[in-house]
Design a protein around this motif. Structure first.
Motif, PDB file in Angstrom:
ATOM      1  N   GLU A 662     -44.792  73.289  75.099  1.00  0.00           N
ATOM      2  CA  GLU A 662     -44.284  73.017  73.813  1.00  0.00           C
ATOM      3  C   GLU A 662     -45.132  73.081  72.558  1.00  0.00           C
ATOM      4  N   HIS A 697     -48.230  66.950  65.367  1.00  0.00           N
ATOM      5  CA  HIS A 697     -47.134  67.001  66.426  1.00  0.00           C
ATOM      6  C   HIS A 697     -47.747  66.597  67.698  1.00  0.00           C
ATOM      7  N   ALA A 699     -47.231  65.746  71.732  1.00  0.00           N
ATOM      8  CA  ALA A 699     -46.064  65.774  73.155  1.00  0.00           C
ATOM      9  C   ALA A 699     -46.678  64.871  73.976  1.00  0.00           C
ATOM     10  N   ILE A 737     -44.601  64.332  64.072  1.00  0.00           N
ATOM     11  CA  ILE A 737     -43.413  64.603  65.088  1.00  0.00           C
ATOM     12  C   ILE A 737     -44.030  63.916  66.333  1.00  0.00           C
ATOM     13  N   SER A 739     -42.824  63.832  69.982  1.00  0.00           N
ATOM     14  CA  SER A 739     -42.281  64.340  71.008  1.00  0.00           C
ATOM     15  C   SER A 739     -42.689  63.450  72.392  1.00  0.00           C
ATOM     16  N   ASP A 778     -37.427  67.604  78.861  1.00  0.00           N
ATOM     17  CA  ASP A 778     -38.587  68.401  78.495  1.00  0.00           C
ATOM     18  C   ASP A 778     -38.220  69.770  78.056  1.00  0.00           C
ATOM     19  N   ALA A 781     -36.536  69.558  74.478  1.00  0.00           N
ATOM     20  CA  ALA A 781     -37.528  69.025  73.433  1.00  0.00           C
ATOM     21  C   ALA A 781     -38.395  70.453  73.087  1.00  0.00           C
ATOM     22  N   CYS A 782     -38.647  71.211  74.433  1.00  0.00           N
ATOM     23  CA  CYS A 782     -39.695  72.357  73.913  1.00  0.00           C
ATOM     24  C   CYS A 782     -38.610  73.397  73.233  1.00  0.00           C
ATOM     25  N   LEU A 785     -37.804  71.714  69.430  1.00  0.00           N
ATOM     26  CA  LEU A 785     -38.804  71.558  68.774  1.00  0.00           C
ATOM     27  C   LEU A 785     -39.583  72.812  68.129  1.00  0.00           C
ATOM     28  N   PHE A 815     -33.128  63.353  68.733  1.00  0.00           N
ATOM     29  CA  PHE A 815     -34.373  63.715  67.506  1.00  0.00           C
ATOM     30  C   PHE A 815     -33.747  63.528  66.346  1.00  0.00           C
TER      31      PHE A 815
END
Length: 822
Positions: A662, A697, A699, A737, A739, A778, A781-782, A785, A815
């Motif tokens: 990500e 960011h 994660a 951000i 995540s 996941d 999100a990957c 984002l 999100f």
């Protein structure tokens, strides 16, 4: 060898100092029997009288003390000491005027004994506190402290310091109260469990007044149990009284039960005026049902009380010196009368030292009476005046913890103002009260102190404890309690107020909106949920009639979202997706369909009350592909500015299946982006990275701590990065951000305020936070984002970038932007 009377007396006094009153009374009885000297015997009897009072035999304590005073053989000095001990016995019975007289007589009798006089001043300060003569209480304590520092021991100094903290609490200075009590606790608690329980009970009152009622009530329950185990019925009753006072705001039925128990306990030990205090809380609890609690729900229905009983208890309280509590009882009755349509009674006269709560209740009574008579301007004038007084007190606090929790003091006034504004049908009035609600706990701009190495060390130890104690109740570990208190005290006392933001009026917001942007200001009151839709040229008030039914869908919605993220394939996946889609469609119709008829296809600035915390706005069908941001308040958004990021930094925490992928995909959109992976993703490295970039960011796995939201955090290689760690970051990025599962969630405090990791970053000065309130798959999100960063790197505003990424990828995920996203 048989111990002497002097030795037995010394042991008895030591036991009394440790709050082992039953053992002390037995030891002192032995000492009195062995004493030949009349002065020594009288002193022993006086000390024993106090111990007997604490164990519930106040009648014997008072009688033996008076008998000793009548002995013509004792010296004037001993007579003075006995007078002071009798005064303390009377004060513990709640006979404040008599106790004050005897304590004053004792101080005048023995001016040549500085330690004895200091002890008497310490006891007299307690009387002044209960009578709310805080200046006199502070003067006695400060005089005693001077003597103790020269002639006394550490325990004397610590007890005086603790009581100075309690006086500060009564005066509304929560920061000083916590500071003084925390400094005194290690010394006092070291003497005995009972001493520790007394410290905790008083500290719980600070937390209660700060709005942190869950923790306060846990401490009070524990203290009451400790006092019961030590055979201290008076102290146990006092802890129960304070517990009932806290429960009064949000669990009045239970408050009534606890207060009834406390009253019965006080009567059993002869403390009549303390029993009256408990009866006052019991009666207030009966009349407080039917009001809105901190979650925005109605707390049952008020129960009728007998006017004669209320008047009798109020007279008893006032006669015993508890005028503040008498006024609170009478004002609660006037609120009950106004809300139930009964004829109003006479407003009580408030004493000059009336507490803030009582003063605010007086404003609320006048506002609710005016509402019953249909005088909307009067309602708003009274409610606004009360909130302005609250704001003046609150303006000294920059701490996020305090700002978000003290909102409890204005809840009734807010509700009165919102209800009257909605009844007026005027969008400008409803918008004004929406902003008052939003800014009640966030109008103060914090002045943050420099990073503190001691706080950093405490947080590092808490990380180790969190790793060793994986359960949800890890913060109840004694060492975690100590460290957490120190961290909180630092934030309370060191975070000042840099400025107080002014509210924008409706016309001012309209001048800030362009033709492509609208604002949706949601307002929650007794009648339900409403929305003010504001464009550059118009404003409309919309009632959301489907809200009551849709609200019931929110708890199930969270479960569906979590299941969709974890069950990606198989026969159940379609079932879960259909259930989620139906819930989202229902919520979309209830919340946004009608407001969007007025807003058109514009971008949106949304402000919400706490009852809407956790709504995944970005997944509502009506908002698909539409840029929007969730602003803390319209006033704050109107003064904000979106600044494109130039330097980006990324970190992938441990055990995130596609975390490193990500951040690699996202970082590809930026030149020179720094990436942290594996063992280098520590709290120190991530916070250092945050200081060096415009956009951060992360994660990582995240967890939300509902009872202690600032201990929510991100799981990194060396432990959790807590909300409190954010205070150690200087400077902060413009955009963050997150995540991470759950860190976009918030805990709602008192119906309006939501707190969590997102709010911690915004409070620290971050312009925009993008996060999700629930688990996100996941792979979603990957992909989402990664597309988001393409837009951000090209200079798009965060809300626009997120909407574009959702449209381009087709990924519907929770999100959403918070803060200055547009």
């Amino acid at each position: 060898m048989t111990p002497t009377a002097e030795e037995l007396y010394a042991r008895g006094r030591e036991l009394s100092a440790q709050r082992r009153y039953a053992d002390a009374a037995d030891m002192l009885a032995r000492a009195a029997a062995a004493a030949d000297d009349p002065d020594l015997a009288a002193r022993i009897i006086g000390t024993r009288a106090f111990s007997l009072t604490q164990t519930g035999d106040s009648e014997t304590g008072e009688r033996t003390c008076r008998e000793a005073l009548a002995d013509p053989r004792i010296s004037p000095h001993t007579r003075g000491v006995l007078a002071g001990q009798l005064g303390s016995v009377l004060v513990n019975q709640g006979r404040l005027d008599e106790g004050l007289e005897w304590l004053g007589r004792a101080i005048d009798t023995i001016p040549d004994d500085p330690i004895a006089v200091a002890n008497l001043r310490l006891n007299r300060s307690l009387v002044h506190m209960q009578r709310r003569d805080l200046a006199a209480s502070t003067a006695d304590l400060e005089n005693a402290l001077v003597v103790y520092r020269e002639h006394g021991g550490p325990a004397d100094i610590a007890e005086t310091q603790h009581n100075l903290g309690y006086t500060a609490l009564l005066g509304g200075d929560l920061v000083r109260a916590m500071r003084e009590m925390s400094a005194a606790r290690p010394v006092l608690a070291g003497f005995s469990p009972a001493n520790a329980a007394i410290c905790d009970s008083d500290r719980a009152e600070v937390l209660r007044d700060a709005g942190l009622v869950t923790e306060a009530e846990r401490l009070l329950e524990s203290a009451a149990a400790a006092f019961g185990a030590d055979g201290m019925p008076q102290a146990r009753g006092e802890a129960e009284l304070h517990l009932a006072s806290s429960l009064l705001r949000h669990e009045p039925a239970r408050a009534e039960q606890v207060a009834r128990t406390a009253a019965r306990r006080f009567r059993s030990v002869g403390s009549a005026s303390w029993a009256a205090r408990a009866e006052g809380i019991r009666l207030r609890s009966r009349m407080s049902r039917g009001a809105m609690d901190r979650s925005g729900r109605i707390r049952g229905s008020a129960r009728r009380v007998d006017d004669a009983e209320v008047d009798a208890v109020a007279r008893e309280l006032a006669g015993a010196g508890f005028r503040n509590e008498a006024a609170a009882l009478r004002l609660t009755r006037e609120l009950w009368r106004a809300r139930s349509g009964r004829e109003p009674g006479r407003m009580p006269r408030l004493a000059p030292g009336a507490s803030l709560d009582v003063r605010l209740m007086a404003y609320e009574v006048r506002a609710v009476r005016a509402a019953a008579a249909g005088r909307i301007p009067t309602v708003q004038r009274e409610a606004a005046a009360g909130l302005d007084e609250l704001a003046q007190w609150r303006s000294a606090y920059g701490s996020l913890d305090l700002q978000t929790s003290v909102a409890m003091h204005g809840q009734g006034l807010l509700l009165a103002g919102i209800d009257s504004a909605v009844r007026s049908r005027r969008p400008d009035r409803v918008f004004e009260w929406s902003e008052r609600a939003r800014q009640l706990s966030q109008q103060v701009v914090p002045l943050r102190p420099p990073p503190d190495p001691e706080v950093a060390a405490d947080l590092a130890e808490l990380r180790m404890l969190r790793a060793d104690l994986p359960g949800a109740d890890w913060l109840s570990d004694p060492r975690a309690v100590t460290l957490g208190d120190r961290v909180r005290q630092h934030q309370w006392s060191r975070t000042g107020a840099a400025d107080v933001e002014a509210r924008v009026e409706l016309t001012q917001l309209q001048s800030r909106l362009d033709e492509d942007t609208a604002a949706l200001a949601y307002v929650y009151g007794s009648a339900g949920l409403s929305c003010v839709v504001v464009t550059a040229s118009d404003a409309a008030l919309v009632e959301l009639e489907g809200w009551a039914a849709a609200r019931e869908a929110i708890p199930g919605l969270r479960a569906d979202l979590d299941m969709v993220a974890s069950v990606r394939t198989g026969p159940m996946a379609d079932v879960i997706r259909r259930s989620l889609a139906a819930r989202l469609a229902d919520l979309s119709r209830a919340l946004v369909d009608v407001p969007l008829r007025h807003a058109g296809d514009r971008r949106l600035v949304i402000t919400t009350p706490g009852v809407l915390a956790g709504v995944p706005w970005s997944m509502l069908p009506a908002l698909a592909g539409r840029p929007f941001t969730l602003a803390a308040s319209a006033s704050r958004w109107a003064r904000s500015e979106v600044v494109p990021a130039r330097r980006a930094g990324f970190a992938a925490g441990p055990r995130v299946p596609r975390g490193e992928e990500e951040i690699a995909v996202a970082a590809a959109s930026w030149q020179g982006a720094r990436q942290l992976r594996g063992e280098e993703v520590t709290v120190a490295e991530v916070t250092a990275l945050a200081r060096d970039v415009d956009l951060l960011h992360v994660a990582a796995h995240g967890r939300h701590a509902a009872d202690n939201p600032l201990f929510s955090g991100l799981e990194l290689a060396d432990g959790v990065l807590f909300g409190y760690d954010v205070d150690q970051v200087r400077p902060v990025p413009r955009t963050v951000i997150l995540s991470a599962c759950e860190v976009g969630r918030s805990s709602v405090r008192w119906g309006e305020e939501a707190v969590g990791m997102t709010r911690a970053w915004l409070h620290a000065g971050v312009g925009c936070v993008i996060a999700a309130p629930v688990v996100v798959a996941d792979d979603d999100a990957c992909e989402l984002l990664g597309a988001l960063h393409v837009e951000l790197a090209a200079g798009a505003a965060p809300a626009v970038a997120l909407a574009t990424a959702q449209t381009r990828t087709g990924v519907v995920a929770p999100f959403q932007c918070h803060g200055a996203g547009l």
